[in-house]
Every structure is written in C-alpha cells, then in structure tokens.
Write an enzyme that holds these catalytic residues in place. Sequence first.
Site, PDB file in Angstrom:
ATOM      1  N   TYR A 483      39.790  38.975  34.800  1.00 43.08           N
ATOM      2  CA  TYR A 483      39.587  37.957  35.831  1.00 43.08           C
ATOM      3  C   TYR A 483      38.298  38.300  36.559  1.00 43.08           C
ATOM      4  CZ  TYR A 483      39.698  35.982  40.500  1.00 43.08           C
ATOM      5  OH  TYR A 483      39.348  35.354  41.673  1.00 43.08           O
ATOM      6  N   CYS A 484      37.382  37.342  36.631  1.00 48.57           N
ATOM      7  CA  CYS A 484      36.090  37.584  37.269  1.00 48.57           C
ATOM      8  C   CYS A 484      36.029  36.846  38.602  1.00 48.57           C
ATOM      9  CB  CYS A 484      34.942  37.125  36.366  1.00 48.57           C
ATOM     10  SG  CYS A 484      33.320  37.424  37.103  1.00 48.57           S
ATOM     11  N   PRO A 485      36.032  37.553  39.723  1.00 51.01           N
ATOM     12  CA  PRO A 485      35.962  36.874  41.025  1.00 51.01           C
ATOM     13  C   PRO A 485      34.630  36.192  41.269  1.00 51.01           C
ATOM     14  CG  PRO A 485      35.780  39.254  41.298  1.00 51.01           C
ATOM     15  CD  PRO A 485      36.100  39.017  39.858  1.00 51.01           C
ATOM     16  N   TYR A 488      35.383  32.936  39.768  1.00 47.50           N
ATOM     17  CA  TYR A 488      36.706  32.462  40.160  1.00 47.50           C
ATOM     18  C   TYR A 488      37.442  31.864  38.963  1.00 47.50           C
ATOM     19  CZ  TYR A 488      40.390  30.459  43.061  1.00 47.50           C
ATOM     20  OH  TYR A 488      41.617  30.144  43.626  1.00 47.50           O
TER      21      TYR A 488
END
Length: 763
Positions: A483-485, A488
């Site tokens: 998951y890449c913030p 998003y």
Amino acid sequence: MEDNSEQASVSSQASMRPLVSDNGDREAGAGVEVNIANDNDTSVGVDGENGNEDDDPILSKYHNACQRGDLEVVREMIHGGQVNVSSDADREGVTGLHWAAINNRLNVVDFLVREGANVESKAGALEATPLHWAARYGFVYVVDYLLQHGASATTTDKQGFNLLHLSVNSSNIMLVVYVLFFVVSKGIIDIDYVDPKGRTALLWAAYQGDSLTVAALIKFNASVKIADEGGFTPLHWGTVKGQPHVLKYLIQDGADFFQKTNDNKDCFVIAEEMSNTHSFQEALRHNNFDKNGYPINKLVKRDDHAKIITFLIPLLVLGFAFFGFSHLHILFALPVIILLLLASNKFIKSFLLPSYETKGTNSASLLKSPLIAGILFGSIFWLAFVWILRILPYTFTKRPLGNLTFCAILCFVCYSLFLLAFSDPGHIGSENDHEKIRETISNLLKEGKFDTRSFCLETWVRKPLRSKYSYLNDALILRFDHYCPWIYNDVGLKNHKLFIFFILALELGIFSFVKVCLKYFDELDMDGDCFILGDDDLCSGLIGDRFTFLIMTWACIQAVWIFSLVIVQLFQITKGLTNSELNALIREGRRVDIDSQTHNEFFNTVPEGFINNKDTEEEAAPPVRNNTNERISTTFSGNLPKPRTCMGMICAVTGLHQCVAIIKDTFGIARHGSSRSTNTRSLLSSISTDYGWRRNWCDFWLLSDTNTPLWKRIFFSPPSTKALLNGKEADYATLYEVPNKNHGSVSQLQELQDPLSEIDDMV
C-alpha cells in the site's frame, strides 16, 4: 454496593463457562494427561492411558492405538477378532472412534467407519458423539468426514451444545466457516440456536473474545440483540472480555450498549467493573459515538468530501511554510509553522478522520488517509508554481532543452499520479454464491489446504499465491506489492509497472528541476556571504529568491527517500519478489524461539499422514501436532495495538527499514550486528519465485501476450490478470502453484530469450 456488583459479575462469568473436559467430556472436570508414545506422537488420554487398563487390557491397547493413529494395530485387532468395532466402548461409552476423532487421526476414523463403527454413539458425562469430540478441538477434516458419513449436525450433548456451539468453542475459525457454509447455510442449524441457558453461538464467541468468529457469524446475520437467561447480550459478554475488535464488530452491527442485564447493568458499568473502559470507549469512537454513547456530530457529512479536504490541506500548509520561512525571521517563522502543523494535525484527527467510512475494525489513520498523497501533490504544485512564474522566464532562452525536459517529466508525473490514484491494482472481489464457496472449501479440504493461507476470510474466495486482502479496496489484490500512501492506493499486478515509471520520473524530475534552479540562481547574480553555502549559485538563490531556494531544498529532501524506494523496488524485481514478500521474509528473520510444530498461525488442522497428490514436497502444508493442551485460537489480546512512533511512521512511508534489511543481508550482518553464523539462513535464500535476474526482469517488464509489439509489452501495464512467471504466461487470479525453478523447459528458455534478442537488435 460495589462488593455486591463485583460478586454478581464474577458469578455471571462462572455460569458462562461451559462444562469442558480436555479428555473429550469423558468425566466432567477430569484432568488430562498427554500420552507421548515417541517424540513425534502426541495423543489425548486419561490417567496415563484410557482409564480402563485394569478392566480390559485388550480394549486398552486398542484405544491407545486409536489415540496414536496406529492403523496397523487397529486393523490387526479388528480383523483378528480381538475387538468388535460395533462393541468397542469402555464402561463410559467411549469408543475407538471417539479417541481417533479427538486426536485428529483421520486414517483411523476412516477405517473404523468403513468397518461399521457407530458415528452417533454417545460417551462420557456429557453424552457427546465423536463429531462433538472432534469439533471441540477444531479438527475440520474429521468433522467433514463424519458429516459425510452419517453424523448428525443437530445432535446435542448434555449441555445442549450442537455442532455450531462446539465449533465456536474450539476457536478454530476454519471450522466455524466450514459449519456456517455446510450446515447453517443449508438450514440444518439456525444461526441463532440457543443452548439451555439461552446463549447463541455469537454470544459464546463474544465471551471468548474471538473476533474472527464474531465477524463470520455477523456476516451470516447472527442477532446481536438476543440475551441469555441473565440478560447478557453478546455486547455485554464482549465487554466482559474487553477484546476491542469484538466490541467494534458488535457495535457496528447495531448492538445496544444501553441495554441492561437482569442485574441492572449496562455495558458502561460492566466495562468499568472489568477495567475494560479504554477498549470499550475505543470501540465507541470507532463507530462514531462519544464516551457516553451518543453520536458524534460530523463536521463533514460525506466521506469523499472529508478526504478531498484532507488531500488539499498539505497544499496550503506547504505554501504557508515556504512563504513564512522566506519572508519572516526564522525565530518567528519556526514556532508559527510548528503551531500550524500541530493545528492541522489536530483538525484532521478530530474532525476529518471521524467523517471517514470505517470498514471492519480498521480505524482511519493519517497513514491510511489521502494526507501523504496530498503532501506529494502539494510539493509538485509549488515546484511547478515557481518554475512557471520565476524560473522559466529567466532560463528558457539559455536552457531550452533543460526546461522542455522538465516540462515533459512534470506532465508525465502529474498524469501518472492521477492514473495511479484511481487505478485498479488487479483485484478479486468477494464471492456471495454459497454454492461456489462450498465448492471452493471442498476442493481445499481435498488438497489439505483449508487454512487462512489459502482461503480468504474477508472475501470467501481461494487466495491465489502472492495475493493479499486490502481493506482500502475491499478485495484481494493480485501480486500485491504494497500500500503506497503517496498515491493513496495499493500497488499490485496491474499498476506496478506504472508505479516504477512514476518514481523513476519523480527522481529524474527533481534532478532536472535542480539543474534549471541552479541556472536561475546564476542569472540572479546576487553577491553575499552564506557561510557553508559559500558565494556561488546556492548563496545567490538564498539571498535573491529564498522561496524558490526552499522549494528546491524540499525537493532534494524528497529525492533521498525516492532514491531509496527506487533501489528497493529494482532490487525486488531483480530477486523476483514483491514488497509484501520481502516484509514477510524480514519478519520471519526476526522470529526467535517459535516451535514450528506447535505454532499454528494459519489454523491448519490437516491430519498427519494426509495424502494429497497435488502437493509437491515444497508446497505441502506442514504437519500440525495434535496436542490438545494447545488449542487452536482465533482470539487476540485485549490490548490495543501500540501506535506508531514518529520514526516508525517515517520508515513505513519511506521504506528505509527495507533498505537496512537488504544491506544487512547482502553483507551478512546478523540481527544484533555480529557476523552471520553459518547456521543462520539468509533472508533471500528461500525465494520460490527467483528464477535468476534476467528472467525476473523479463517477467516483470514484458506483457505475456507475445502478439503485442515489443514496445507495448515493455511500456504498457497488464490489461488482465495474466502475466509472465518463469517465462510462461500465468493467470494470477488462479495461481495456486509456482513454476519449479529447477525444471525450466527449452521452450520456456526460448520464449524468454526471444524478446531479449529483439531488444539487442533495436540497440
């Protein structure tokens, strides 16, 4: 009054405990002794053997063989006429089938049933059947076999417990799921069936603090309103236990925390008496109630509006920070900016995050919000702002190529950021057809793979290899990377290649921006002394245009973590693994003193000796010792997870911990800084999808469709769930076995080399 209240609570808890004896209900309250015939055998017995050795040594020998799973002895005694399978019970009614069932000896169970053993015979003080004995300890494969061979799921023991109650009491979520789909779903047992004390399966699960079982029962519409004879609902008993996830699920499903028991106590009183107030209030906040149980008024009514505001806040804060540090004295600007950051953080946490829609037990957090993506967008915006209004007019005539290059990269970065934020990473949604789910479970049982590694408890589908469930997308993500913030979104099979192009473009864009910035500062030609900066272009920029200088500095800081991310991603591609798999290897390397024979985090109860022709030696599930003193459990500690530290959040966002792990493994540095011993296995030595760097790179960068032009195969993302793996096309939606790295065929090698030859010709 307080003493009476506490006494009432204690007595209520005592009445809640089921009458369970670890010897399979043979004697209520009797103790258990584990019989170990050898180092590899663990069986359940009573008083050292089966309790009747003095009465009948032949029967004792037979029962011991059933306990140990010694099929040869059992067969010899029955076929030799020493024991009659229809009358093999001891004085308590315990049969060989009972002992085989409670010890998970499926081979003996199968033999006895085929020889005519009574699957409905009752034994012990609780008058329990072999099905009950197996279910109490969560042995899915034995339960499945007995149900298919005539055992009744509706039969109750003397406590009034049926198969559903006993499955819940086992705390094995896989057995609970099996019973829900093969018994409850077919209408054989009502989901809200109550025992003689008025307790449903959900009420028992809540009392045990079994969050996975509570979630599964609620999905089957188990009632959260039913109260037992003491007036306790599932939420009351969940409050007694204090498990936060259980409380969140129950309140989310509409449980009434103001409802009172027969002792005139609501959940608030019980939480205070049991010292579980913190967990209870956390569950209330998670479901948008204040500590008194009243709804929290949301500042922003819609979830998407709250996320848009969160996304835009960094744009304003960054602009104000750059302006403040460039126009105000640092001693005044610094505290003002710090106060602004603290106020923004407080505003987001207090007013925006509560407006987010919650899924399951996952509460909204800054890391799982659009805030980090907003920081990236704000940085790009202000960088583009100063380039267009300040740098471009000064430098375009002297550096046209540099400016055009930066413009092209900037456009690509903005476009790819938009695509990544709204892209499909490659997912499998939830399955709602119970018939298909039953078919999936049956197939997994036949293969000996019915556990949480192969079956997704959130979507009810079989997990393909390399996939992982995402709460953000509410789906299984194929070839899940991370998951890449910053975007998003999740990075998976379908958008991973674009993500690599994106971070490479970011790094090149920053480098290009710095070059045109330095030319711009040179054009300003400001003289002065800037201490460590000297009197060159940097000093000219600091004096002549501090706003642009600060933005360039901020961009250079971002370049550090982006470079780290690029290195990690390229390393992972080279080794043929994903970010998620690398994290799993790192976690595995940190584990110490865990007995692989007794540690059963996947709830696998495949019997010893289970034969599955489809399993290779490498893929077969590890055997689980049937030590019934160590029950399978889906319960968790009542303590809330520890919040991330500031450094922990930075490492999570930038991936620095992975860089450290890779460096340590590369140079052979052990966990505590000493040289790696010869007995310590390298983290990267067990990667099953590492087929060599050349093949790994082709698998990642090339589309599997060989009819597509080569340039499209390189630059386009997979349009479907199919991609290359070990040089062959693989459908990641149904990827249940990985190609063997040691047996690549000539055709595979040829298919791999052809694209490389085309690339060489182009060069």
